[in-house]
Design a protein around this motif. Structure first.
Motif, mmCIF file in Angstrom:
data_model
loop_
_atom_site.group_PDB
_atom_site.id
_atom_site.type_symbol
_atom_site.label_atom_id
_atom_site.label_comp_id
_atom_site.label_asym_id
_atom_site.label_seq_id
_atom_site.Cartn_x
_atom_site.Cartn_y
_atom_site.Cartn_z
ATOM 1 N N MET A 68 0.825 -1.204 0.000
ATOM 2 C CA MET A 68 0.000 0.000 0.000
ATOM 3 C C MET A 68 0.859 1.253 0.000
ATOM 4 S SD MET A 68 -3.199 -0.894 2.545
ATOM 5 C CE MET A 68 -2.186 -1.433 3.918
ATOM 6 N N GLY A 69 0.550 2.178 -0.899
ATOM 7 C CA GLY A 69 1.205 3.465 -0.916
ATOM 8 C C GLY A 69 2.365 3.555 -1.889
ATOM 9 N N ILE A 70 2.696 4.787 -2.253
ATOM 10 C CA ILE A 70 3.787 5.038 -3.201
ATOM 11 C C ILE A 70 5.136 4.555 -2.680
ATOM 12 C CG2 ILE A 70 5.133 6.913 -4.251
ATOM 13 C CD1 ILE A 70 2.494 8.298 -4.894
ATOM 14 N N PHE A 163 -4.912 8.051 3.579
ATOM 15 C CA PHE A 163 -6.130 7.249 3.534
ATOM 16 C C PHE A 163 -7.195 7.852 4.461
ATOM 17 C CE2 PHE A 163 -8.946 3.696 4.476
ATOM 18 C CZ PHE A 163 -9.093 3.095 3.239
ATOM 19 N N TYR A 164 -6.799 8.157 5.693
ATOM 20 C CA TYR A 164 -7.708 8.794 6.646
ATOM 21 C C TYR A 164 -7.344 10.272 6.729
ATOM 22 C CZ TYR A 164 -8.735 3.998 8.047
ATOM 23 O OH TYR A 164 -9.110 2.679 8.054
ATOM 24 N N GLU A 184 -6.719 6.349 -5.390
ATOM 25 C CA GLU A 184 -5.981 5.165 -4.944
ATOM 26 C C GLU A 184 -4.666 5.662 -4.356
ATOM 27 O OE1 GLU A 184 -3.187 3.625 -7.608
ATOM 28 O OE2 GLU A 184 -3.161 5.790 -7.328
ATOM 29 N N MET A 185 -3.647 4.814 -4.240
ATOM 30 C CA MET A 185 -2.474 5.248 -3.489
ATOM 31 C C MET A 185 -1.129 4.904 -4.136
ATOM 32 S SD MET A 185 -3.726 4.485 0.438
ATOM 33 C CE MET A 185 -2.627 5.721 1.138
ATOM 34 N N GLU A 186 -1.116 4.410 -5.381
ATOM 35 C CA GLU A 186 0.149 3.921 -5.924
ATOM 36 C C GLU A 186 0.511 4.369 -7.334
ATOM 37 O OE1 GLU A 186 -1.154 1.620 -2.632
ATOM 38 O OE2 GLU A 186 -2.145 1.469 -4.572
#
Length: 237
Positions: A68-70, A163-164, A184-186
């Motif tokens: 999750m995440g870059i 995300f939050y 999204e996150m990536e």
């Protein structure tokens, strides 16, 4: 110098195909390997980020979780490109709808990826970089979807580090005004790593939640129910 295996990947040079699918969830990678690939070999288990290589309709392809995440996809995609020789990286992930016309299970292809991340600062560019998909993969994915009779929406997405959010939905409202489809996150980090290395990248997403309405898919659905997206991605190999 052979840089494999790495601190994040058990694989040796040659274990990974030139085309790889990158779901954030490693259990989605496991599901794809078990249900779509033949002659599968598991090449990675480090940190539970499962990686597999097998054959889809006779074509060699790999699939691996990217987290999750870059920062996470940044590590995995960099190593896949520079240490393992991967040429085509296809993120298959979940996203939250920003555009009011998107519903649960709709498929979005990220032509561009806006971001609130500072990932691009490492390149010391004299302006603002716009991360985009590889047109070759984008065009092919749309054609595949059309042939399958699968409706996809192509456009701009948001790769967020948060995300939050402390602002609630306020920031998403601002991106919505600019025509951004989903969050999204990536993708932005993947697109930048690929652009810098001169390889191909694409993000295909399934809408898993609608922040403005509160609708959402279960965690089980996120692992196993997004098969239309998976099939489009597999056909790109």
């Amino acid at each position: 110098m052979n840089n494999t295996p790495t601190a994040h990947n058990n694989a040796k040079l040659g274990d990974i195909a030139e085309t790889i699918l990158l779901p954030g969830d490693p259990l989605r990678a496991k599901f794809i390997a078990e249900n779509f690939l033949e002659d599968v070999v598991e090449y990675n288990t480090v940190r539970g980020m499962f990686g597999y290589t097998g054959y889809y309709k006779g074509r060699r392809i790999s699939v691996q979780g990217s987290g999750m995440g870059i920062p996470s996809i940044g590590i995995y995609s960099y190593e896949l490109i520079h240490f393992y020789g991967v040429k085509n990286l296809i993120r298959i992930g979940s996203a939250g709808a920003i555009n009011e016309n998107l519903n649960l299970h709709d498929i979005v292809i990220g032509m561009g990826a806006c971001t609130d991340s500072n990932f691009a600062s490492q390149y010391n560019l004299p302006g603002t970089y716009a991360p985009i998909a590889s047109y070759k993969l984008l065009q092919k994915a749309v054609n595949i979807a059309n042939d399958k009779g699968t409706t996809v929406t192509v456009g701009n997405i948001l790769s967020s580090d948060v995300f939050y959010s402390d602002t609630g939905l306020g920031n998403l409202e601002k991106w919505k005004k600019m025509g951004v489809l989903c969050v999204e996150m990536e993708a932005a980090g993947l697109y930048m790593n690929a652009a810098r290395a001169g390889v191909n990248a694409l993000t295909i997403l399934t809408i898993s939640d609608c922040p403005f309405t509160g609708e959402e898919c279960s965690s089980h659905d996120r692992q196993v129910a997004f098969t239309k997206m998976m099939e489009i991605a597999l056909e790109l190999a």
